[in-house]
Design a protein around this motif. Structure first.
Motif, PDB file in Angstrom:
ATOM      1  N   ASP A  26      32.859  -4.782  14.362  1.00 44.26           N
ATOM      2  CA  ASP A  26      32.362  -3.568  13.719  1.00 44.26           C
ATOM      3  C   ASP A  26      33.565  -2.706  13.369  1.00 44.26           C
ATOM      4  OD1 ASP A  26      31.244  -1.160  12.999  1.00 44.26           O
ATOM      5  OD2 ASP A  26      29.775  -1.131  14.620  1.00 44.26           O
ATOM      6  N   GLU A  27      33.948  -2.709  12.086  1.00 40.98           N
ATOM      7  CA  GLU A  27      35.143  -1.979  11.665  1.00 40.98           C
ATOM      8  C   GLU A  27      34.934  -0.469  11.686  1.00 40.98           C
ATOM      9  OE1 GLU A  27      32.726  -2.054   7.968  1.00 40.98           O
ATOM     10  OE2 GLU A  27      33.092  -3.424   9.645  1.00 40.98           O
ATOM     11  N   ARG A  28      33.697   0.001  11.650  1.00 43.58           N
ATOM     12  CA  ARG A  28      33.443   1.443  11.723  1.00 43.58           C
ATOM     13  C   ARG A  28      33.740   1.989  13.114  1.00 43.58           C
ATOM     14  NH1 ARG A  28      27.466   1.917   8.897  1.00 43.58           N
ATOM     15  NH2 ARG A  28      27.977   1.004   6.845  1.00 43.58           N
ATOM     16  N   MET A  29      33.379   1.222  14.141  1.00 44.54           N
ATOM     17  CA  MET A  29      33.528   1.678  15.518  1.00 44.54           C
ATOM     18  C   MET A  29      34.706   1.023  16.232  1.00 44.54           C
ATOM     19  SD  MET A  29      29.492   1.608  16.643  1.00 44.54           S
ATOM     20  CE  MET A  29      29.834   2.390  18.233  1.00 44.54           C
ATOM     21  N   SER A  30      35.346   0.052  15.574  1.00 46.00           N
ATOM     22  CA  SER A  30      36.462  -0.698  16.171  1.00 46.00           C
ATOM     23  C   SER A  30      36.056  -1.340  17.496  1.00 46.00           C
ATOM     24  CB  SER A  30      37.692   0.207  16.363  1.00 46.00           C
ATOM     25  OG  SER A  30      38.171   0.667  15.122  1.00 46.00           O
ATOM     26  N   VAL A  31      34.914  -2.034  17.469  1.00 43.31           N
ATOM     27  CA  VAL A  31      34.431  -2.729  18.659  1.00 43.31           C
ATOM     28  C   VAL A  31      33.984  -4.133  18.280  1.00 43.31           C
ATOM     29  CG1 VAL A  31      33.705  -0.616  19.817  1.00 43.31           C
ATOM     30  CG2 VAL A  31      32.059  -1.877  18.416  1.00 43.31           C
ATOM     31  N   LEU A  32      33.994  -5.016  19.259  1.00 40.88           N
ATOM     32  CA  LEU A  32      33.507  -6.371  19.096  1.00 40.88           C
ATOM     33  C   LEU A  32      32.139  -6.498  19.750  1.00 40.88           C
ATOM     34  CD1 LEU A  32      34.355  -9.323  18.195  1.00 40.88           C
ATOM     35  CD2 LEU A  32      34.933  -9.685  20.613  1.00 40.88           C
ATOM     36  N   TRP A  33      31.185  -7.063  19.012  1.00 37.36           N
ATOM     37  CA  TRP A  33      29.847  -7.328  19.532  1.00 37.36           C
ATOM     38  C   TRP A  33      29.645  -8.832  19.630  1.00 37.36           C
ATOM     39  CZ3 TRP A  33      26.604  -3.272  20.776  1.00 37.36           C
ATOM     40  CH2 TRP A  33      26.857  -2.020  20.188  1.00 37.36           C
ATOM     41  N   TRP A  34      28.850  -9.293  20.566  1.00 38.58           N
ATOM     42  CA  TRP A  34      28.389 -10.675  20.614  1.00 38.58           C
ATOM     43  C   TRP A  34      27.158 -10.759  21.504  1.00 38.58           C
ATOM     44  CZ3 TRP A  34      32.462  -8.935  23.506  1.00 38.58           C
ATOM     45  CH2 TRP A  34      32.503  -9.261  24.856  1.00 38.58           C
ATOM     46  N   VAL A  35      26.568 -11.950  21.584  1.00 40.13           N
ATOM     47  CA  VAL A  35      25.386 -12.134  22.427  1.00 40.13           C
ATOM     48  C   VAL A  35      25.696 -13.139  23.534  1.00 40.13           C
ATOM     49  CG1 VAL A  35      23.822 -11.637  20.517  1.00 40.13           C
ATOM     50  CG2 VAL A  35      24.389 -14.014  21.040  1.00 40.13           C
ATOM     51  N   ASP A  36      25.029 -12.964  24.668  1.00 44.25           N
ATOM     52  CA  ASP A  36      24.984 -13.976  25.717  1.00 44.25           C
ATOM     53  C   ASP A  36      23.548 -14.470  25.733  1.00 44.25           C
ATOM     54  OD1 ASP A  36      25.026 -15.585  27.922  1.00 44.25           O
ATOM     55  OD2 ASP A  36      25.781 -14.077  29.312  1.00 44.25           O
ATOM     56  N   ILE A  37      23.319 -15.640  25.126  1.00 50.12           N
ATOM     57  CA  ILE A  37      21.956 -16.111  24.913  1.00 50.12           C
ATOM     58  C   ILE A  37      21.220 -16.286  26.237  1.00 50.12           C
ATOM     59  CG2 ILE A  37      20.538 -17.975  23.985  1.00 50.12           C
ATOM     60  CD1 ILE A  37      22.709 -18.435  21.869  1.00 50.12           C
ATOM     61  N   HIS A  38      21.763 -17.108  27.118  1.00 50.20           N
ATOM     62  CA  HIS A  38      21.080 -17.380  28.371  1.00 50.20           C
ATOM     63  C   HIS A  38      21.170 -16.211  29.350  1.00 50.20           C
ATOM     64  CE1 HIS A  38      20.306 -21.223  26.813  1.00 50.20           C
ATOM     65  NE2 HIS A  38      21.414 -21.842  27.186  1.00 50.20           N
ATOM     66  N   GLY A  39      22.159 -15.352  29.169  1.00 47.92           N
ATOM     67  CA  GLY A  39      22.275 -14.152  29.993  1.00 47.92           C
ATOM     68  C   GLY A  39      21.393 -13.014  29.513  1.00 47.92           C
TER      69      GLY A  39
END
Length: 249
Positions: A26-39
């Motif tokens: 996310d270039e607006r917030m300078s953060v990385l997002w992802w998912v943990d499917i089984h978590g």
């Protein structure tokens, strides 16, 4: 973390992912997002702290929204995610019991493409959908086992797609130099393909099962790599830059 032709990624975070997938920057917030499917969690990392957002169902993929917040494909449907609990956007009529949403990405026009699968044996019951900004779902392909690797060419005119059990990438997702970076499950590496389909760079990942990668950082110069079995989040600077993520809406 700077890398040459053949390099090694470093673990930057003990993220504890059971099955990390779908990293997006996310270039607006300078953060990385992802998912943990089984978590059953969406995760956010800003290089200083990790924030975990518990989900009521396994999240298969996420997308940034133009108006802010996220789109999240949970097991039962596609939801809007902001500061409150996920709000259902659409559950396609073809989405029956036993299926869950998996990999998804936005095209350059802001539409979300996402596939479904049936666990644990992955019979060919999955469907590939296109979700519009208004929340309509169009089924465009059936008979999928594990829909994955959705991506677009830089000009947005070509879509690339894979059904993982077939062990083929049918086309390529390009970085700013016109190449593909692909995380190889079971091979402990990420490779870069030239537009001609030849491997020209290899990144060793100290995890047996890397799952997905994306470019992030202030200049999109850092390659982030998710993984499975609680191996962590990895990164390196390969010396090239990526493309900004397309947003839904």
């Amino acid at each position: 973390m700077t890398a040459g032709r053949n390099a090694r990624a470093e673990r930057v975070l003990d993220s504890g992912d059971q099955l990390g997938e779908c990293p997006i920057w996310d270039e607006r917030m300078s953060v990385l997002w992802w998912v943990d499917i089984h978590g059953r969690a969406v995760k956010r990392y800003d290089a200083e702290s990790l924030r975990l957002l518990p989900m009521p169902e396994p999240p298969g993929s996420i997308a940034l929204r133009r108006e802010g917040g996220l789109l999240v494909a949970l097991q039962s449907g596609v939801f809007l995610l902001g500061t409150e609990a996920p709000k259902l956007l659409v559950k396609p009529a073809e989405h029956v019991a036993g299926l869950r949403f998996n990999d998804g990405r936005c095209d350059r026009a802001g539409r979300f493409w996402v596939g479904t699968l049936a666990e644990p044996d992955f019979p060919p019951r999955g469907v590939l959908y296109r979700i519009s900004a208004e929340g309509s779902a169009t089924a465009l392909r059936t008979g999928m086992q594990v829909p994955n690797s959705l991506a677009w060419s830089p000009d947005g005119r070509t879509m690339y797609f894979a059904d993982s059990p077939r062990h083929k990438i049918w086309a390529f997702d390009y970085d700013a130099e016109g190449c593909l970076w692909n995380a190889e499950w079971g091979a402990a590496r990420v490779v870069r393909y030239t537009p001609a389909g030849k491997v020209d760079r290899v990144v060793v990942v100290p995890a047996k099962n890397p799952t997905c990668c994306c470019f992030g950082g202030a200049r999109l110069e850092t390659l982030y790599i998710t993984s499975a079995e609680r191996a962590g989040l990895f990164a390196l600077e390969p010396g090239v830059r990526g493309l900004a993520e397309s947003r839904f809406g």
